[in-house]
Scaffold this active site. Structure first.
Site, short mmCIF file in Angstrom:
data_model
loop_
_atom_site.label_atom_id
_atom_site.label_comp_id
_atom_site.label_asym_id
_atom_site.label_seq_id
_atom_site.Cartn_x
_atom_site.Cartn_y
_atom_site.Cartn_z
N GLU A 221 -2.76 -4.73 -3.45
CA GLU A 221 -3.37 -5.57 -4.68
C GLU A 221 -3.54 -5.04 -5.74
O GLU A 221 -3.51 -4.99 -6.47
CB GLU A 221 -4.93 -6.01 -4.33
N CYS B 257 -10.18 -5.56 0.27
CA CYS B 257 -11.14 -4.09 0.71
C CYS B 257 -12.06 -3.86 -0.78
O CYS B 257 -11.76 -4.58 -1.84
CB CYS B 257 -11.05 -2.61 0.99
N ASN C 288 0.68 -0.93 -0.27
CA ASN C 288 -0.09 0.53 -0.14
C ASN C 288 0.74 0.97 -0.18
O ASN C 288 1.89 1.18 0.36
CB ASN C 288 -0.77 0.06 1.32
N GLU D 62 0.04 5.00 0.65
CA GLU D 62 -0.90 6.67 1.10
C GLU D 62 0.03 7.77 0.55
O GLU D 62 1.14 8.04 0.62
CB GLU D 62 -0.83 6.02 3.21
N CYS E 296 -10.54 -2.81 -3.83
CA CYS E 296 -9.11 -3.92 -4.76
C CYS E 296 -10.72 -5.71 -5.26
O CYS E 296 -10.08 -6.11 -5.70
CB CYS E 296 -8.63 -4.87 -3.81
N CYS F 260 -4.25 1.05 -2.23
CA CYS F 260 -4.09 -0.28 -1.85
C CYS F 260 -2.86 -1.77 -2.37
O CYS F 260 -2.72 -1.30 -3.51
CB CYS F 260 -5.30 -1.11 -1.86
#
Length: 146
Positions: free
Chosen positions: A58, A95, A45, A47, A98, A56
């Site tokens: 993924e 999530c 990830n 940010e 994703c 993310c």
């Protein structure tokens, strides 16, 4: 097609999570994508101070896969996550965003991808198929592209 080794996917995802840039959530996520020839592509990830611009793990791994022209070659994915500095063992699943991103690869490759989920530490691995995580998914198939 390569043999899927869930433990190897989870370990590769854990290794990738060490490179997470997560100063706001302090929650590191790693992902490992297995391709049909046995190649693994990883991501962590990333940010951003403008939270909505964060990526993310993924998404990072699948974008790397796509940039190599290999999105249809995805056969499995492993995901881990946990608080930085803690040995969280509960499996973390992708999530919703994703799950939709993973669906793009699944439909392009004509596969119901296995998704293996683990924690930042520990041996517990939860195994799902993408269709379990995202039933009645919308994707390239609905647009006549897969």
């Amino acid at each position: 097609m390569s043999e899927v080794n869930p433990k190897a996917l989870i370990e590769a995802a854990r290794k990738a999570s060490k490179h997470a840039y997560a100063p706001y959530s302090n929650f590191a996520v790693g992902a490992a994508v297995l391709l049909s020839d046995g190649t693994m592509v990883t991501g962590a990830n990333f940010e951003n101070a403008s939270y909505g611009l964060s990526l993310c793990a993924e998404t990072v791994a699948l974008a790397r896969t796509s940039s190599e022209g290999r999105l249809a070659d995805v056969v499995a994915i492993g995901v881990i996550g946990g608080r930085i500095g803690h040995a969280d063992t509960a499996p973390v699943s992708p999530c919703g965003r994703c799950r939709q991103i993973i669906n793009e690869a699944a439909q392009l490759g004509g596969r119901d991808l296995p998704v293996f989920c683990g924690g930042a530490a520990g041996d517990e691995i939860a195994a799902y198929t993408l269709s379990q995580l995202l039933p009645a998914a919308f994707g390239p198939r609905d647009l006549g592209l897969a």
